[in-house]
Design a protein around this motif. Structure first.
Motif, PDB file in Angstrom:
ATOM      1  N   TRP A 151       0.817  -1.221   0.000  1.00  0.00           N
ATOM      2  CA  TRP A 151       0.000   0.000   0.000  1.00  0.00           C
ATOM      3  C   TRP A 151       0.852   1.273   0.000  1.00  0.00           C
ATOM      4  CZ3 TRP A 151      -4.619   1.595  -1.143  1.00  0.00           C
ATOM      5  CH2 TRP A 151      -5.114   2.793  -0.598  1.00  0.00           C
ATOM      6  N   THR A 152       1.928   1.268   0.746  1.00  0.00           N
ATOM      7  CA  THR A 152       2.768   2.460   0.874  1.00  0.00           C
ATOM      8  C   THR A 152       3.513   2.802  -0.415  1.00  0.00           C
ATOM      9  OG1 THR A 152       4.597   1.155   1.740  1.00  0.00           O
ATOM     10  CG2 THR A 152       3.074   2.134   3.349  1.00  0.00           C
ATOM     11  N   TYR A 201       2.115   3.037  -3.313  1.00  0.00           N
ATOM     12  CA  TYR A 201       1.220   3.804  -4.194  1.00  0.00           C
ATOM     13  C   TYR A 201       1.303   5.277  -3.802  1.00  0.00           C
ATOM     14  CZ  TYR A 201      -0.802  -0.659  -5.624  1.00  0.00           C
ATOM     15  OH  TYR A 201      -0.978  -1.921  -6.114  1.00  0.00           O
ATOM     16  N   SER A 202       1.178   6.139  -4.785  1.00  0.00           N
ATOM     17  CA  SER A 202       1.196   7.573  -4.505  1.00  0.00           C
ATOM     18  C   SER A 202      -0.026   7.954  -3.671  1.00  0.00           C
ATOM     19  CB  SER A 202       1.199   8.380  -5.809  1.00  0.00           C
ATOM     20  OG  SER A 202      -0.067   8.270  -6.454  1.00  0.00           O
ATOM     21  N   ALA A 203       0.052   9.090  -3.021  1.00  0.00           N
ATOM     22  CA  ALA A 203      -1.077   9.567  -2.208  1.00  0.00           C
ATOM     23  C   ALA A 203      -2.319   9.751  -3.066  1.00  0.00           C
ATOM     24  CB  ALA A 203      -0.710  10.875  -1.509  1.00  0.00           C
ATOM     25  N   ASP A 204      -2.151  10.238  -4.296  1.00  0.00           N
ATOM     26  CA  ASP A 204      -3.292  10.413  -5.199  1.00  0.00           C
ATOM     27  C   ASP A 204      -3.925   9.072  -5.557  1.00  0.00           C
ATOM     28  OD1 ASP A 204      -3.050  13.164  -5.219  1.00  0.00           O
ATOM     29  OD2 ASP A 204      -1.934  13.220  -7.116  1.00  0.00           O
ATOM     30  N   GLN A 235      -3.697   6.266  -3.816  1.00  0.00           N
ATOM     31  CA  GLN A 235      -4.333   5.750  -2.601  1.00  0.00           C
ATOM     32  C   GLN A 235      -5.708   6.386  -2.422  1.00  0.00           C
ATOM     33  OE1 GLN A 235      -1.773   6.359   0.783  1.00  0.00           O
ATOM     34  NE2 GLN A 235      -0.262   4.856   0.093  1.00  0.00           N
ATOM     35  N   SER A 236      -5.791   7.671  -2.624  1.00  0.00           N
ATOM     36  CA  SER A 236      -7.057   8.384  -2.470  1.00  0.00           C
ATOM     37  C   SER A 236      -8.097   7.884  -3.467  1.00  0.00           C
ATOM     38  CB  SER A 236      -6.821   9.885  -2.651  1.00  0.00           C
ATOM     39  OG  SER A 236      -8.030  10.588  -2.515  1.00  0.00           O
ATOM     40  N   SER A 287      -7.933   2.898   5.298  1.00  0.00           N
ATOM     41  CA  SER A 287      -7.986   4.319   5.649  1.00  0.00           C
ATOM     42  C   SER A 287      -6.922   4.664   6.673  1.00  0.00           C
ATOM     43  CB  SER A 287      -9.371   4.700   6.195  1.00  0.00           C
ATOM     44  OG  SER A 287     -10.325   4.589   5.197  1.00  0.00           O
ATOM     45  N   ALA A 319      -3.655   4.931   4.998  1.00  0.00           N
ATOM     46  CA  ALA A 319      -3.536   6.118   4.140  1.00  0.00           C
ATOM     47  C   ALA A 319      -3.258   7.380   4.962  1.00  0.00           C
ATOM     48  CB  ALA A 319      -4.807   6.294   3.325  1.00  0.00           C
ATOM     49  N   HIS A 320      -3.676   7.383   6.218  1.00  0.00           N
ATOM     50  CA  HIS A 320      -3.508   8.574   7.053  1.00  0.00           C
ATOM     51  C   HIS A 320      -2.219   8.559   7.850  1.00  0.00           C
ATOM     52  CE1 HIS A 320      -7.399  10.099   5.998  1.00  0.00           C
ATOM     53  NE2 HIS A 320      -7.948   8.952   6.313  1.00  0.00           N
TER      54      HIS A 320
END
Length: 104
Positions: free
Chosen positions: A22-23, A25-28, A30-31, A99, A102-103
């Motif tokens: 998961w880490t 992947y870019s923040a975008d 992931q969102s 979630s 992601a945070h």
């Protein structure tokens, strides 16, 4: 989003199919994944209700069935539907884990 999800025929929904950690992947990305998952997650309670209705029909059939072998088959079908419901609720809670990641 197709590259991040696959359709699970047994459950009747698309489920995440991430090819890497998961880490990575870019923040975008992931969102986007989380937003799409939220849409799918919103369908899970309705899918559970559908399966519960099928279980109730099969319980009615089981109550009427006199043939032992057929009763065993109906019981197996009920068990499989109940297993699907359990798996759907597990997937429903999976979003909370994603979630949280992601945070971080």
């Amino acid at each position: 989003m197709e590259m991040y999800f696959v359709h699970d025929k047994r459950l009747g929904i698309d489920v995440p199919s991430l090819k890497r950690d998961w880490t990575r992947y870019s923040a975008d990305t992931q969102s986007e994944i989380l937003m799409h998952w939220e849409e799918i997650k919103g369908t899970i309670p309705d899918r559970v209700k559908e399966l519960e209705a099928q279980i109730n029909e099969k319980l009615h059939d089981l109550n009427e069935e006199e043939d032992f072998e057929r009763s065993c088959l109906i019981n197996d079908e009920i068990s499989e539907l109940a297993s699907c419901i359990n798996d759907l609720w597990i997937w429903f809670r999976t979003n909370e884990e994603l979630s949280g990641k992601a945070h971080r």
